[in-house]
Scaffold this motif. Sequence first.
Motif, mmCIF file in Angstrom:
data_model
loop_
_atom_site.group_PDB
_atom_site.id
_atom_site.type_symbol
_atom_site.label_atom_id
_atom_site.label_comp_id
_atom_site.label_asym_id
_atom_site.label_seq_id
_atom_site.Cartn_x
_atom_site.Cartn_y
_atom_site.Cartn_z
ATOM 1 N N GLY A 270 49.765 32.371 18.191
ATOM 2 C CA GLY A 270 51.145 32.748 17.894
ATOM 3 C C GLY A 270 51.320 33.257 16.484
ATOM 4 O O GLY A 270 52.355 33.025 15.853
ATOM 5 N N GLY A 271 50.315 33.947 15.965
ATOM 6 C CA GLY A 271 50.389 34.503 14.626
ATOM 7 C C GLY A 271 50.061 33.518 13.523
ATOM 8 O O GLY A 271 50.049 33.875 12.358
ATOM 9 N N LYS A 272 49.785 32.249 13.881
ATOM 10 C CA LYS A 272 49.457 31.235 12.885
ATOM 11 C C LYS A 272 47.955 31.000 12.896
ATOM 12 O O LYS A 272 47.375 30.601 13.901
ATOM 13 C CB LYS A 272 50.192 29.932 13.188
ATOM 14 C CG LYS A 272 51.708 30.057 13.118
ATOM 15 C CD LYS A 272 52.380 28.733 13.451
ATOM 16 C CE LYS A 272 53.900 28.866 13.378
ATOM 17 N NZ LYS A 272 54.564 27.581 13.719
ATOM 18 N N ALA A 273 47.314 31.259 11.768
ATOM 19 C CA ALA A 273 45.864 31.146 11.687
ATOM 20 C C ALA A 273 45.443 29.713 11.403
ATOM 21 O O ALA A 273 46.230 28.888 10.949
ATOM 22 C CB ALA A 273 45.327 32.070 10.589
ATOM 23 N N GLY A 274 44.191 29.427 11.665
ATOM 24 C CA GLY A 274 43.609 28.173 11.240
ATOM 25 C C GLY A 274 43.679 27.049 12.243
ATOM 26 O O GLY A 274 43.353 25.916 11.914
ATOM 27 N N ARG A 275 44.103 27.298 13.486
ATOM 28 C CA ARG A 275 44.205 26.238 14.480
ATOM 29 C C ARG A 275 42.833 25.842 15.007
ATOM 30 O O ARG A 275 41.924 26.658 15.116
ATOM 31 C CB ARG A 275 45.063 26.697 15.646
ATOM 32 C CG ARG A 275 46.492 27.067 15.250
ATOM 33 C CD ARG A 275 47.343 25.832 15.055
ATOM 34 N NE ARG A 275 48.663 26.167 14.558
ATOM 35 C CZ ARG A 275 49.699 25.370 14.704
ATOM 36 N NH1 ARG A 275 49.588 24.219 15.316
ATOM 37 N NH2 ARG A 275 50.873 25.720 14.212
ATOM 38 N N GLU B 172 37.781 29.669 31.954
ATOM 39 C CA GLU B 172 38.612 28.679 31.267
ATOM 40 C C GLU B 172 39.520 27.987 32.270
ATOM 41 O O GLU B 172 40.209 28.635 33.054
ATOM 42 C CB GLU B 172 39.459 29.341 30.191
ATOM 43 C CG GLU B 172 40.384 28.355 29.492
ATOM 44 C CD GLU B 172 41.259 28.978 28.418
ATOM 45 O OE1 GLU B 172 42.155 28.273 27.921
ATOM 46 O OE2 GLU B 172 41.035 30.162 28.078
ATOM 47 N N VAL B 173 39.515 26.650 32.239
ATOM 48 C CA VAL B 173 40.417 25.882 33.102
ATOM 49 C C VAL B 173 41.514 25.203 32.300
ATOM 50 O O VAL B 173 42.374 24.529 32.863
ATOM 51 C CB VAL B 173 39.649 24.840 33.942
ATOM 52 C CG1 VAL B 173 38.694 25.529 34.893
ATOM 53 C CG2 VAL B 173 38.909 23.843 33.053
ATOM 54 N N GLY B 174 41.502 25.379 30.992
ATOM 55 C CA GLY B 174 42.537 24.803 30.148
ATOM 56 C C GLY B 174 42.033 24.612 28.737
ATOM 57 O O GLY B 174 40.867 24.878 28.422
ATOM 58 N N ARG B 175 42.925 24.134 27.871
ATOM 59 C CA ARG B 175 42.568 23.981 26.458
ATOM 60 C C ARG B 175 43.415 22.892 25.815
ATOM 61 O O ARG B 175 44.405 22.421 26.380
ATOM 62 C CB ARG B 175 42.766 25.297 25.717
ATOM 63 C CG ARG B 175 44.205 25.793 25.719
ATOM 64 C CD ARG B 175 44.369 27.073 24.909
ATOM 65 N NE ARG B 175 43.604 28.179 25.460
ATOM 66 C CZ ARG B 175 43.474 29.364 24.878
ATOM 67 N NH1 ARG B 175 44.056 29.579 23.699
ATOM 68 N NH2 ARG B 175 42.790 30.327 25.435
ATOM 69 N N PHE B 176 43.001 22.529 24.602
ATOM 70 C CA PHE B 176 43.750 21.604 23.748
ATOM 71 C C PHE B 176 43.907 22.278 22.394
ATOM 72 O O PHE B 176 42.919 22.709 21.786
ATOM 73 C CB PHE B 176 43.019 20.269 23.600
ATOM 74 C CG PHE B 176 42.765 19.582 24.908
ATOM 75 C CD1 PHE B 176 43.747 18.835 25.528
ATOM 76 C CD2 PHE B 176 41.537 19.714 25.544
ATOM 77 C CE1 PHE B 176 43.519 18.217 26.742
ATOM 78 C CE2 PHE B 176 41.295 19.097 26.753
ATOM 79 C CZ PHE B 176 42.289 18.353 27.358
ATOM 80 N N THR B 177 45.125 22.377 21.914
ATOM 81 C CA THR B 177 45.421 23.079 20.669
ATOM 82 C C THR B 177 45.757 22.066 19.585
ATOM 83 O O THR B 177 46.593 21.183 19.785
ATOM 84 C CB THR B 177 46.607 24.040 20.856
ATOM 85 O OG1 THR B 177 46.324 24.926 21.939
ATOM 86 C CG2 THR B 177 46.847 24.845 19.587
ATOM 87 N N GLY B 178 45.114 22.209 18.437
ATOM 88 C CA GLY B 178 45.332 21.289 17.337
ATOM 89 C C GLY B 178 46.056 21.927 16.170
ATOM 90 O O GLY B 178 46.745 22.940 16.308
ATOM 91 N N ARG B 179 45.858 21.349 15.006
ATOM 92 C CA ARG B 179 46.549 21.791 13.807
ATOM 93 C C ARG B 179 45.687 22.773 13.030
ATOM 94 O O ARG B 179 44.563 23.076 13.398
ATOM 95 C CB ARG B 179 46.869 20.571 12.932
ATOM 96 C CG ARG B 179 47.611 19.487 13.676
ATOM 97 C CD ARG B 179 47.922 18.324 12.749
ATOM 98 N NE ARG B 179 48.448 17.187 13.471
ATOM 99 C CZ ARG B 179 48.826 16.067 12.888
ATOM 100 N NH1 ARG B 179 48.747 15.931 11.576
ATOM 101 N NH2 ARG B 179 49.300 15.056 13.602
#
Length: 363
Positions: A48-53, A65-72
């Motif tokens: 979403g335009g935010k780098a560094g995740r 891909e069956v899914g993902r986990f997004t962090g900080r």
Amino acid sequence: MRLSTRIGSVGLIAVLAGTNACSTPPPDLSVLPPTAIAAISFGGMIIGGKAGRVVTVVIDAVGAEVGRFTGRRDDRGGAVAVPGTLITTTGTDAITVDGTRKSVTPFEMTATSWGEAATTDRAVTWWARDTSRYVLSRPGASPVVGELPTAIVAAGFCGDKAFALAGDWRTNHSSISSGVGLYELRGNPRRIGDAEFAEFAEFPDNRLVCDADGVTLHAIGRSSRGARGGRATLHSYNSRDARRTVRTVDIPEAANRLFGLTAIGDRLFRLDSTHKVWSVPMRGGTVARKVWQGRQNDPRYLMVASGDRAVEVRHLAPPTYSEFDLATGRRLVGPLPLPWLPGVIADDVWVLGATAIPRPAKP
């Protein structure tokens, strides 16, 4: 695992290059799909335009891909798995997920070292700075969170108990040199005793592995004062009283962090940063043998130990995922194409770790 062994899985990052960052990522998983066979962690993701995740992508038996986990926003992360359960670190959180539930544990610190280790049905993930925070996971149970007042340098299991060596960091955070103890990790950790520790010693694998006797913990170390190309030392600790024996083993020291230490039968297997697999007897002998060689010094590939397997991710076109028997080098899975990978990576994105996900035994 960091790419435990993953590490993963702990400190070294392989740099990726690519284009076409994903602008509309799928929603995060709430449970682990039954089709999941592996997980790959990335740092520096463009979301979403935010780098560094930090993002961990879960794949199935054909590489989709069956899914993902997004962090900080972070550059620290990894993954480790036991049958039917995945534990992934995404920035400053540890996520434990199985087929029915998901839990998130904040680490609440900026870590200078982190790692993970697993046995056949249990895993530990830890982060450390001046203190340590860890998460113990096993299938069908809620994660157990604990803390130590000092920094973990290596951790692992003997039977159903988790153990760690922990002490005071030197200023470069690469080794410990004082106040070292052997601990049993649980909700309220127990200090077993003072652990002898050679001055300036370090354990590049961040891993303790259990002997066939069910009591002795092994770690392969080196001296940070040693010359490049020197030999390694095998440190063996009694998990009941922290007594230590040390012997030199004929494994050349890799210039970089190593990618996994695993016990198979009566031997230790070690995957180094040049994709060589070494084997050394747990007891008695000092001569290690080179068992097999992966893709030597090829920057397009990341290879880490995951249990009794070596996991390989080719992260430049054409991207693929493969698994090999760690003891023999025989290919077990793949190469599976990863057609989604160019769509989720961008410049300055890193592969932080990968793990195979064992399936639960059928009743």
